[in-house]
Design a protein around this motif. Structure first.
Motif, PDB file in Angstrom:
ATOM      1  N   GLN A  65     -10.652  20.444  15.434  1.00 59.55           N
ATOM      2  CA  GLN A  65     -11.442  19.904  14.342  1.00 59.55           C
ATOM      3  C   GLN A  65     -10.744  18.663  13.772  1.00 59.55           C
ATOM      4  N   VAL A  66     -11.465  17.570  13.750  1.00 57.98           N
ATOM      5  CA  VAL A  66     -10.908  16.331  13.219  1.00 57.98           C
ATOM      6  C   VAL A  66     -11.071  16.326  11.702  1.00 57.98           C
ATOM      7  N   GLN A  67     -10.003  16.005  11.010  1.00 55.65           N
ATOM      8  CA  GLN A  67     -10.061  15.911   9.558  1.00 55.65           C
ATOM      9  C   GLN A  67      -9.344  14.653   9.095  1.00 55.65           C
ATOM     10  N   LEU A  68      -9.891  14.026   8.067  1.00 53.23           N
ATOM     11  CA  LEU A  68      -9.295  12.848   7.464  1.00 53.23           C
ATOM     12  C   LEU A  68      -9.150  13.100   5.968  1.00 53.23           C
ATOM     13  N   GLN A  69      -8.039  12.665   5.404  1.00 56.04           N
ATOM     14  CA  GLN A  69      -7.781  12.871   3.988  1.00 56.04           C
ATOM     15  C   GLN A  69      -7.180  11.616   3.384  1.00 56.04           C
ATOM     16  N   GLU A  70      -7.899  11.061   2.399  1.00 54.25           N
ATOM     17  CA  GLU A  70      -7.389   9.892   1.686  1.00 54.25           C
ATOM     18  C   GLU A  70      -6.381  10.320   0.620  1.00 54.25           C
ATOM     19  N   SER A  71      -5.419   9.464   0.365  1.00 50.04           N
ATOM     20  CA  SER A  71      -4.471   9.708  -0.715  1.00 50.04           C
ATOM     21  C   SER A  71      -4.024   8.384  -1.295  1.00 50.04           C
ATOM     22  N   GLY A  72      -3.652   8.432  -2.565  1.00 49.15           N
ATOM     23  CA  GLY A  72      -3.203   7.239  -3.249  1.00 49.15           C
ATOM     24  C   GLY A  72      -3.495   7.340  -4.732  1.00 49.15           C
ATOM     25  N   PRO A  73      -3.026   6.374  -5.488  1.00 47.35           N
ATOM     26  CA  PRO A  73      -3.224   6.415  -6.939  1.00 47.35           C
ATOM     27  C   PRO A  73      -4.692   6.260  -7.313  1.00 47.35           C
ATOM     28  N   GLY A  74      -5.091   6.969  -8.335  1.00 45.49           N
ATOM     29  CA  GLY A  74      -6.468   6.891  -8.801  1.00 45.49           C
ATOM     30  C   GLY A  74      -6.690   5.784  -9.818  1.00 45.49           C
ATOM     31  N   LEU A  75      -5.610   5.211 -10.317  1.00 43.75           N
ATOM     32  CA  LEU A  75      -5.711   4.166 -11.327  1.00 43.75           C
ATOM     33  C   LEU A  75      -4.774   3.026 -10.949  1.00 43.75           C
ATOM     34  N   VAL A  76      -5.326   1.832 -10.898  1.00 46.13           N
ATOM     35  CA  VAL A  76      -4.561   0.635 -10.559  1.00 46.13           C
ATOM     36  C   VAL A  76      -4.848  -0.416 -11.626  1.00 46.13           C
ATOM     37  N   LYS A  77      -3.827  -1.154 -11.998  1.00 46.45           N
ATOM     38  CA  LYS A  77      -4.019  -2.188 -13.020  1.00 46.45           C
ATOM     39  C   LYS A  77      -4.511  -3.485 -12.385  1.00 46.45           C
ATOM     40  N   PRO A  78      -5.277  -4.245 -13.140  1.00 48.55           N
ATOM     41  CA  PRO A  78      -5.751  -5.545 -12.627  1.00 48.55           C
ATOM     42  C   PRO A  78      -4.587  -6.412 -12.162  1.00 48.55           C
ATOM     43  N   SER A  79      -4.834  -7.140 -11.107  1.00 48.92           N
ATOM     44  CA  SER A  79      -3.903  -8.057 -10.446  1.00 48.92           C
ATOM     45  C   SER A  79      -2.916  -7.346  -9.522  1.00 48.92           C
ATOM     46  N   GLN A  80      -2.850  -6.016  -9.591  1.00 52.30           N
ATOM     47  CA  GLN A  80      -1.941  -5.289  -8.714  1.00 52.30           C
ATOM     48  C   GLN A  80      -2.571  -5.060  -7.346  1.00 52.30           C
ATOM     49  N   THR A  81      -1.813  -4.416  -6.469  1.00 55.80           N
ATOM     50  CA  THR A  81      -2.290  -4.098  -5.131  1.00 55.80           C
ATOM     51  C   THR A  81      -2.640  -2.619  -5.033  1.00 55.80           C
ATOM     52  N   LEU A  82      -3.845  -2.374  -4.561  1.00 53.80           N
ATOM     53  CA  LEU A  82      -4.331  -1.013  -4.328  1.00 53.80           C
ATOM     54  C   LEU A  82      -3.845  -0.584  -2.952  1.00 53.80           C
TER      55      LEU A  82
END
Length: 123
Positions: free
Chosen positions: A1-18
């Motif tokens: 079974q193929v599964q994909l899971q995103e992760s990362g910060p839910g809040l980023v400030k303007p001008s920063q890098t997501l």
């Protein structure tokens, strides 16, 4: 079974890098004729394709986002990542990673998706 899971910060400030990571299980990032892609859906809008990384590691980007977008992969961890620089509140969206099977053929299809992750750009 193929599964994909995103992760990362839910809040980023303007001008920063997501920065988001998609962890893949049950499949290989280097399987021929597959590609791994990112799309996003801003609130109240449709899905917007951002870019992809192919089985050979080459990347393609939405021209409208190309100057700010980078997609990379770590095959040892079975992960591929998205970076979007100089973000603004307009980049607030649910971000999805997914697989494109039979990539480059007439049978190409998006067959496995992550559940999506909300990213809000706000100070």
């Amino acid at each position: 079974q193929v599964q994909l899971q995103e992760s990362g910060p839910g809040l980023v400030k303007p001008s920063q890098t997501l920065s988001l990571t998609c962890t893949v299980s049950g499949a290989s990032l280097t399987t021929r004729y597959t590609a791994w892609s990112w799309s996003r859906q801003p609130p109240g809008k449709g899905l917007e394709w951002m870019g992809l990384i192919g089985d050979d590691g080459r990347t393609w980007y939405n021209p409208s986002l190309k100057s700010r977008t980078s997609i990379s992969r770590d095959t040892s961890k079975s992960q591929f990542s998205l970076q979007l620089s100089s973000v603004t509140p307009d980049d607030t969206a649910v971000y999805y990673c997914y697989r494109i099977a039979a990539w480059g053929t007439i049978a190409s299809m998006e067959d496995y998706w992550g559940q999506g992750t909300q990213v809000t750009v706000s100070s």
